[in-house]
Design an enzyme around this catalytic site. Structure first.
Site, PDB file in Angstrom:
ATOM      1  CE1 TYR A 147     -15.100  10.234 -16.237  1.00 12.74           C
ATOM      2  CE2 TYR A 147     -13.644  10.635 -14.377  1.00 12.74           C
ATOM      3  CZ  TYR A 147     -14.514   9.814 -15.059  1.00 12.74           C
ATOM      4  OH  TYR A 147     -14.794   8.560 -14.572  1.00 12.74           O
ATOM      5  CE  LYS A 166     -10.745   6.040 -18.658  1.00 11.88           C
ATOM      6  NZ  LYS A 166     -11.902   5.210 -18.442  1.00 11.88           N
ATOM      7  NE  ARG A 199      -2.962   0.433   3.301  1.00  7.60           N
ATOM      8  CZ  ARG A 199      -2.567   1.151   4.360  1.00  7.60           C
ATOM      9  NH1 ARG A 199      -2.356   2.442   4.240  1.00  7.60           N
ATOM     10  NH2 ARG A 199      -2.395   0.576   5.527  1.00  7.60           N
ATOM     11  CG  ASP A 252      -7.597  14.014 -16.494  1.00 12.51           C
ATOM     12  OD1 ASP A 252      -6.892  13.294 -17.225  1.00 12.51           O
ATOM     13  OD2 ASP A 252      -8.679  13.641 -15.998  1.00 12.51           O
TER      14      ASP A 252
HETATM   15  C1  LIG Z   1     -10.448  12.271 -18.552  1.00  8.61           C
HETATM   16  C2  LIG Z   1     -10.595  11.235 -17.485  1.00  8.61           C
HETATM   17  N1  LIG Z   1      -9.953  11.401 -16.322  1.00  8.61           N
HETATM   18  C3  LIG Z   1     -10.042  10.501 -15.326  1.00  8.61           C
HETATM   19  C4  LIG Z   1     -10.843   9.381 -15.453  1.00  8.61           C
HETATM   20  C5  LIG Z   1     -10.978   8.424 -14.300  1.00  8.61           C
HETATM   21  O1  LIG Z   1     -10.229   7.293 -14.517  1.00  8.61           O
HETATM   22  P1  LIG Z   1     -10.536   5.856 -13.873  1.00  8.61           P
HETATM   23  O2  LIG Z   1     -11.826   5.378 -14.460  1.00  8.61           O
HETATM   24  O3  LIG Z   1      -9.319   5.077 -14.201  1.00  8.61           O
HETATM   25  O4  LIG Z   1     -10.696   6.086 -12.403  1.00  8.61           O
HETATM   26  C6  LIG Z   1     -11.528   9.159 -16.646  1.00  8.61           C
HETATM   27  C7  LIG Z   1     -12.389   7.977 -16.801  1.00  8.61           C
HETATM   28  O5  LIG Z   1     -13.159   7.878 -17.731  1.00  8.61           O
HETATM   29  C8  LIG Z   1     -11.400  10.120 -17.691  1.00  8.61           C
HETATM   30  O6  LIG Z   1     -12.073   9.987 -18.846  1.00  8.61           O
END
Ligand SMILES: Cc1ncc(COP(=O)(O)O)c(C=O)c1O
Length: 393
Positions: A109, A206, A56, A181
């Protein structure tokens, strides 16, 4: 002579001697590490000596992924997390406390909206939702409580491109940190730290993973900032799993190739969908009529604009839902960034938290369909998606 069980447990726990380095990073599938004495363990848990104590806190497979993403983003340090959301949660809570505020893009998001509603609101952390494509609106939203400006390199799902350099400059002039992000772009297309951002997060689920088969996230930035995020992630239990970190490392090796093909396919599909029957609007940063096309081409690597596009169907929600039923090559599933083309309907999935007015403020409607263009043959994708968009098909 110890009994069989004792010998079996000892024998099966012995780490092999491997003088030749393996070509791939081993999966350290262990929750804990043997230490010499109590002082060593205490120092490891406090990160006061190199090594690992408990997964962890850290793990060698995580460490390899952290170093790799940090290097590719030009960062001093990295952190691997259980998901993109764990990375987002860690960054926000490491920088803000009760009474502070953050600014988020109006087209953000949906998971950020969920984080605000489920955790930040009740923690006394305020937020302002702003159209971050207009720096003067960001400037106006900053006040003496603002600690963090949150941006997406390419927004989910409207594909708005953030002017990270200009926004970082104005945020820093007011003492505000900037976190970006970079999930939609990936490090193969954009490096926000080099444009002035302080922290970058990824959902490695992704593009970095790239095959819809892992969950993971990452944070990169200066060493002290990332250490602060690590403390939050340790307490929240948001660490990565060793096997997932291994898959993300494997994905990194082909990221550049995949992003080239995603970008080429997406541009071909976007051009074919523009003006196709039933399609009111196509949003893709690689199209010359995209509002931030010039910014994208100036800041993204090698003219690539990624694999994400959004289309507005003329017939609203019913048309959007019909489109999802009609596709044969593309798969109707949430998520993005994978080898297969994925289509989804933000109004009923990633942005289901938003009412129609809020969708409009975020540049979407109930007829917006998000397409994550995969690595299939472009001609097959064009036939499938143009056909699915045709009214009454
Ligand atoms: C732009 C973006 N940031 C963060 C996330 C969150 O990622 P996770 O689903 O791996 O927690 C997503 C998920 O779709 C996303 O599209």
């Amino acid at each position: 002579m110890p009994g069989f069980s004792t010998r079996a447990i000892r024998a099966a726990s012995r780490a092999p001697d491997a003088p030749q380095p393996p070509v791939n990073v081993p999966i350290y599938q262990t929750s804990t590490f043997e230490v010499g004495d109590a002082a060593e363990l205490a120092e490891l848990l406090a990160f006061e000596r190199p090594g690992h104590s408990y997964t962890r806190y850290s793990n060698p497979t995580h460490a390899a992924l952290e170093e790799a993403i940090a290097e590719l983003e030009g960062a001093g340090a990295g952190l691997a997390t259980a998901s993109g959301m764990a990375a987002m949660h860690g960054v926000v809570l490491s920088l803000l406390r009760s009474g502070d505020e953050l600014i988020v893009p109006s087209a953000v998001y949906g998971g950020m909206i969920g984080l605000i509603g489920s955790i930040l609101d009740r923690s006394g952390i305020g937020h302002r939702s702003v159209d971050t494509t207009d720096p003067s609106l960001v400037e106006a939203a900053i006040n003496d409580r603002t600690r963090l400006l949150w941006l997406e390199t390419i927004s989910n799902p409207t594909t708005a491109v953030a002017d990270i350099a200009a926004l970082s400059e104005l945020a820093h002039a007011r003492g505000v940190m900037v976190a970006v992000d970079n999930t939609f772009a990936s490090p193969a297309i954009a490096n926000p730290l080099s444009l002035g951002a302080d922290l970058v997060i990824h959902s490695t689920t992704k593009y970095i993973g790239g095959h819809s088969d892992l969950m993971g996230g990452a944070v990169v930035g200066a060493e002290d900032r990332v250490a602060a995020v690590r403390h939050i992630v340790i307490s929240a239990g948001g660490n990565a799993a060793p096997f997932e970190a291994f898959l993300a490392l494997r994905g990194l090796k082909t990221l550049a190739l995949r992003m080239e093909r995603h970008s080429a396919n997406a541009l071909a599909v976007a051009e074919a969908l523009e003006g196709a029957p039933g399609v009111a609007r196509v949003l893709y940063p690689g199209l010359v009529d995209h509002p931030q096309h010039e910014l994208a081409m100036r800041t993204f690597h090698d003219g690539m604009a990624g694999g994400m596009l959004a289309i507005e169907l003329e017939g609203g929600r019913a048309h959007g839902e019909a489109f999802l039923r009609r596709v044969r090559v593309a798969v109707h599933a949430t998520s993005l960034g994978s080898v297969e083309t994925l289509v989804s309907h933000p109004a009923s999935s990633s942005h289901r938290q938003l009412a129609e007015d809020d969708l409009a403020a975020a540049g979407m409607s109930v007829g917006t369909v998000r397409i994550s263009i995969g690595l299939e043959d472009a001609a097959d994708l064009i036939e499938d998606l143009v056909g699915a968009a045709r009214p009454g098909a």
